[in-house]
Design an enzyme around this catalytic site. Structure first.
Site, mmCIF file in Angstrom:
data_model
loop_
_atom_site.group_PDB
_atom_site.id
_atom_site.type_symbol
_atom_site.label_atom_id
_atom_site.label_comp_id
_atom_site.label_asym_id
_atom_site.label_seq_id
_atom_site.Cartn_x
_atom_site.Cartn_y
_atom_site.Cartn_z
ATOM 1 N N TYR A 162 0.878 -1.257 0.020
ATOM 2 C CA TYR A 162 0.126 -0.048 -0.077
ATOM 3 C C TYR A 162 1.086 1.281 -0.096
ATOM 4 C CZ TYR A 162 -4.028 -2.885 1.328
ATOM 5 O OH TYR A 162 -4.913 -4.061 1.291
ATOM 6 N N LYS B 77 3.947 -15.767 2.335
ATOM 7 C CA LYS B 77 3.869 -16.266 1.075
ATOM 8 C C LYS B 77 5.342 -16.648 0.948
ATOM 9 C CE LYS B 77 1.665 -18.036 -2.369
ATOM 10 N NZ LYS B 77 0.817 -19.414 -2.081
ATOM 11 N N ASP C 280 -2.459 -18.558 1.662
ATOM 12 C CA ASP C 280 -3.628 -19.316 1.193
ATOM 13 C C ASP C 280 -4.000 -20.376 2.013
ATOM 14 O OD1 ASP C 280 -1.094 -20.544 0.617
ATOM 15 O OD2 ASP C 280 -1.428 -20.989 -1.192
ATOM 16 N N ASP D 66 -5.427 -7.209 5.638
ATOM 17 C CA ASP D 66 -6.673 -6.434 5.289
ATOM 18 C C ASP D 66 -7.596 -7.595 4.637
ATOM 19 O OD1 ASP D 66 -8.438 -4.568 4.270
ATOM 20 O OD2 ASP D 66 -7.236 -3.779 2.502
ATOM 21 N N ASP E 242 -10.788 -9.056 7.683
ATOM 22 C CA ASP E 242 -12.366 -9.105 7.350
ATOM 23 C C ASP E 242 -12.828 -10.692 7.305
ATOM 24 O OD1 ASP E 242 -12.525 -6.559 7.065
ATOM 25 O OD2 ASP E 242 -13.047 -6.378 4.805
#
Ligand code: NAD
Length: 354
Positions: free
Chosen positions: A140, A190, A222, A246, A250
């Site tokens: 970001y 990852k 994942d 992020d 959620d």
């Protein structure tokens, strides 16, 4: 005396913050730790008064405060403004100015609300986890970034970049939080594909030497996304970088089934911001219907992390649990046909258990 800055914001922000202040004032009086509460404007409320989503003066006040309690910002009346004058810009600004690099989002399923979860009761009952997300680095913020056109082809670039100190400081927050909980950190990366997150894994593993009472586990992102649905009870603290956090926070939030229940904290060195996860809910603003529990639970986080009042934080969380066990529900939590209480009544009920 500890100074707390209150920024109620827009929409239901002022309504839910009002109930949270009542809780804060009551526990500070009962437990005899004096607080100085000061109010300010943020978001659309600040735009209407001062023409900017947050003023320099408010930012200075935030820097002088031990913690900030925030409601929510935004609403349709400000949606057409240019990006740098949108209410949401104030959130990015205040987080950056206060150096809040770690975002803490607990997802706890209250037994009384088990029917609100989209997952089967045997999978979700007892879920109580905390996502610690890096907030000021990664994709970001990384440079270079942008979209360029070369030889008639457009090319978009974002950069996943983390330095050792950036990883270490957020990992420290996760280990510290875990040592006050069930002493388990799951670091999510990852590392099999992305070098930056291989560095992440190495730095977190090295730091773990300082926290031998906490167990450390690593998961690829994942796999973590799957495990959160398959067996969410295995998690205590999930530590991860900005983009993964992020998305995973959620996903974790949805396990509990209700946005009106979820508190959050954004913290750095000296400062922290506490706010409900939900937005300003313009569709129900001004109707006295909003669920104040996410903001009341944000006050519990403020007491736990900024004021080191662990016992008082527990008392507030238990009070919320008791009210839910007694069957009281705001409209967002109620099943069809159930009795519903409004924002202020929900505040009264929690106060009654303190
Ligand atoms: P929202 O979270 O405001 O609302 C989503 C839905 O959940 C709505 O139906 C709302 O009525 C309901 N809801 C939310 N909080 C509730 C509560 N405490 N009690 C009962 N019901 C509740 O998200 P949105 O509708 O996407 O956004 C509305 C505005 O809020 C937008 O301007 C958006 O930019 C802003 N927003 C702000 C923040 C923030 O301040 N941190 C976060 C998200 C959205």
């Amino acid at each position: 005396m500890e100074q707390i800055l209150i920024l109620p914001g827009d929409g239901i922000g002022p309504e839910v913050v009002e109930q949270a202040i009542r809780v804060l004032e009551k526990v500070s009086k009962l437990q005899k730790f004096p607080l100085s509460l000061e109010e300010g404007l943020i978001g659309g409320a600040s735009l209407d008064r001062h023409g900017v989503p947050i003023t320099e003066e408010t930012l200075q006040k935030a820097k002088r405060s031990r913690a900030v309690l925030l409601g929510a910002v935004g609403g349709p009346q400000w949606d057409d403004l240019p990006t740098d004058r949108r209410p949401e810009k104030a959130l990015l600004r205040i987080r950056k100015e206060l150096g809040c690099f770690a975002n803490l989002r607990p997802a706890k399923l209250y037994g009384a609300l088990i029917d609100s979860s989209p997952l089967r009761p045997e999978i979700v009952s007892g879920v109580d986890l905390l996502v610690v997300r890096e907030l000021t680095g990664g994709l970001y913020f990384g440079e270079p970034r942008g979209v360029e056109r070369r030889d008639g082809i457009e090319r978009g670039v974002n950069t996943l970049v983390y330095t050792t100190p950036e990883i270490e400081r957020v990992a420290r927050v996760a280990f510290e939080a875990a040592s006050q909980r069930r002493k388990k950190v799951t670091s999510v990366d990852k590392a099999n594909v992305l070098e930056t997150t291989a560095l992440w894994r190495r730095v977190v593993t090295d730091l773990h030497q300082e926290y031998r009472d906490v167990s450390l586990h690593h998961l690829y992102v994942d796999n973590c996304a799957m495990q959160l649905i398959q067996n969410p009870k295995q998690f205590d603290v999930i530590l991860t970088e900005n983009l993964f956090g992020d998305i995973l926070s959620d996903e974790a939030a949805m396990l509990t089934g209700s946005i009106g229940m979820l508190p959050s904290a954004s913290m750095g060195g000296e400062h922290a911001i506490y706010e409900p996860v939900h937005g300003s809910a313009p569709d129900i603003a001004g109707q006295g219907k909003a669920n104040p529990l996410a903001t009341i639970l944000s006050v519990a986080m403020l007491l736990r992390y900024s004021l080191r009042q662990e016992g008082v934080a527990d008392t507030i969380e238990k009070a919320v649990e008791k009210v839910l066990n007694e069957g009281y529900r705001t409209a967002d939590l109620a099943r069809p046909g159930a009795a519903v209480v409004g924002t202020a009544k929900m505040g009264d009920l929690v106060l009654g258990h303190l």
